[in-house]
Design a protein around this motif. Structure first.
Motif, PDB file in Angstrom:
ATOM      1  N   UNK A 156      38.487  25.755  35.949  1.00 41.75           N
ATOM      2  CA  UNK A 156      38.357  26.718  37.025  1.00 41.75           C
ATOM      3  C   UNK A 156      39.308  27.953  36.629  1.00 41.75           C
ATOM      4  N   UNK A 157      40.475  27.683  36.300  1.00 47.19           N
ATOM      5  CA  UNK A 157      41.562  28.639  35.989  1.00 47.19           C
ATOM      6  C   UNK A 157      40.975  29.511  34.710  1.00 47.19           C
ATOM      7  N   UNK A 158      40.461  28.892  33.757  1.00 47.82           N
ATOM      8  CA  UNK A 158      40.003  29.544  32.453  1.00 47.82           C
ATOM      9  C   UNK A 158      38.876  30.528  32.950  1.00 47.82           C
ATOM     10  N   UNK A 159      38.134  30.150  33.902  1.00 49.89           N
ATOM     11  CA  UNK A 159      36.883  30.915  34.357  1.00 49.89           C
ATOM     12  C   UNK A 159      37.505  32.000  35.066  1.00 49.89           C
ATOM     13  N   UNK A 160      38.447  31.824  35.975  1.00 56.21           N
ATOM     14  CA  UNK A 160      39.063  33.004  36.641  1.00 56.21           C
ATOM     15  C   UNK A 160      39.741  33.934  35.756  1.00 56.21           C
ATOM     16  N   UNK A 161      40.485  33.285  34.907  1.00 54.42           N
ATOM     17  CA  UNK A 161      41.299  34.369  33.691  1.00 54.42           C
ATOM     18  C   UNK A 161      40.026  35.025  32.984  1.00 54.42           C
ATOM     19  N   UNK A 164      38.802  37.768  35.356  1.00 55.40           N
ATOM     20  CA  UNK A 164      39.933  38.675  35.358  1.00 55.40           C
ATOM     21  C   UNK A 164      40.041  39.897  34.509  1.00 55.40           C
ATOM     22  N   UNK A 165      39.941  39.165  33.201  1.00 55.67           N
ATOM     23  CA  UNK A 165      39.868  40.062  32.015  1.00 55.67           C
ATOM     24  C   UNK A 165      38.784  41.031  31.701  1.00 55.67           C
ATOM     25  N   UNK A 166      37.513  40.388  32.014  1.00 52.18           N
ATOM     26  CA  UNK A 166      36.370  41.385  31.731  1.00 52.18           C
ATOM     27  C   UNK A 166      36.096  42.353  33.054  1.00 52.18           C
ATOM     28  N   UNK A 167      36.788  42.405  34.091  1.00 52.02           N
ATOM     29  CA  UNK A 167      36.709  42.917  35.181  1.00 52.02           C
ATOM     30  C   UNK A 167      36.869  44.581  34.822  1.00 52.02           C
ATOM     31  N   UNK A 168      36.035  45.455  34.947  1.00 54.58           N
ATOM     32  CA  UNK A 168      36.351  46.999  34.471  1.00 54.58           C
ATOM     33  C   UNK A 168      36.407  47.561  36.061  1.00 54.58           C
TER      34      UNK A 168
END
Length: 310
Positions: A156-161, A164-168
């Motif tokens: 779940x943590x990796x999915x959230x990260x 967050x990184x791919x959020x434009x």
């Protein structure tokens, strides 16, 4: 002497029977040629097998001869024999333990020399030593559950990260990093301004520090003077004075002494009040009729004359 075939045949049959009995008992863990003593112990369950070894400090001293279920107590009774040279007391403990990772259990006698010596046929106390395999088998289920929960949380943590990184969007990680860079630049400018201010006022800061040093030295000397002034004796004298004052106030409060009677005795107060009133009347009369008092103030004797106005 010639032996007949029948005798030879009978002898061979008897020897065969003896060897069969000896071999059968040997396979069961019982050596008919060895002098042994049989003892008993009990467990809440059965995890042993016949012919399992009985050891003392890792050395084999006997074997299990019989395992039976006691219908009265609901326990497993184990009979075992040991070499007759082994001596121990009734306080000794028979411990069931795992003999290896591949399974199998044995008995170990924890010898105690205290108390009465054990005799063949006695029932000894027992205990079970938890082995490595048993401990792992009991705890592996809980370990597996915790590991699954940890893996799910990590996923779940990796999915959230990743999200967050791919959020434009404006709330994404890139905008956050940009704002952080702007904040760091602003902090750098502020730091440069503070450094410039310090450089410009270096002389004033040094002067302030020098004055603070002088004040600290003066305070230290004042403290030394106060220490040498023997303040302790002064405080002690003050305490004695306050104690005497307290005693005086207590005496006054009790109505003792002149001042105490004056404050506490109503009769004295009333007399003083009456005398004061008479003094007021006397002064008023002197003001109104001074002629009456001339003979008192005059050096010559003047006869008293009554008030003509009366």
């Amino acid at each position: 002497m010639k032996i007949s075939k029948e005798v030879k045949t009978g002898t061979l049959v008897i020897l065969g029977i003896i060897l069969f009995i000896f071999g059968f008992n040997y396979l069961k863990g019982k050596n008919l040629l060895e002098s042994t003593n049989v003892y008993y112990t009990e467990f809440n369950y059965n995890a042993l097998s016949k012919s399992s070894l009985v050891t003392v400090k890792g050395n084999p001293v006997g074997k299990i001869t019989d395992i039976s279920y006691d219908y009265k107590t609901g326990k497993t009774r184990v009979a075992f024999f040991v070499n007759e040279q082994l001596k121990f007391s009734k306080n000794s403990i028979v411990r069931m333990y795992e003999t290896g990772l591949m399974g199998g259990n044995g008995l170990a006698i924890i010898i105690s020399k205290e108390g009465e010596q054990a005799k063949p046929g006695d029932v000894l106390k027992s205990e079970v030593e938890v082995g490595l395999v048993t401990s792992l088998s009991k705890n592996f289920s809980g370990l597996s559950t915790d590991l699954n929960a940890t893996l799910k949380s990590t996923d779940t943590l990796m999915s959230s990260l990743n999200k967050l990184v791919s959020d434009e969007s404006a709330d994404g990680l890139k905008s956050t990093i940009a704002e952080l860079n702007a904040t760091l630049k602003s902090f750098k400018n502020t730091s440069n301004s503070v450094n410039g201010l310090i450089n410009e006022n270096d002389d004033k800061i040094a002067e302030i520090l020098e004055k603070f040093k002088v004040s600290s030295e003066n305070l230290a000397s004042l403290t030394t003077e106060l220490k040498d002034a023997n303040i302790g004796s002064t405080v002690e004298s003050l305490n004695k004075t306050l104690a005497n004052l307290n005693n005086l106030l207590a005496t006054i409060d009790k109505g003792e002494g002149t001042l105490g009677k004056l404050l506490k005795d109503e009769g004295v107060y009333n007399n003083i009040e009456a005398a004061t009133k008479e003094m007021e009347e006397l002064l008023r009369d002197i003001k109104l009729h001074p002629a009456r008092y001339r003979r008192i103030l005059s050096k010559k004797e003047i006869p008293y004359e009554g008030d003509k106005t009366n």
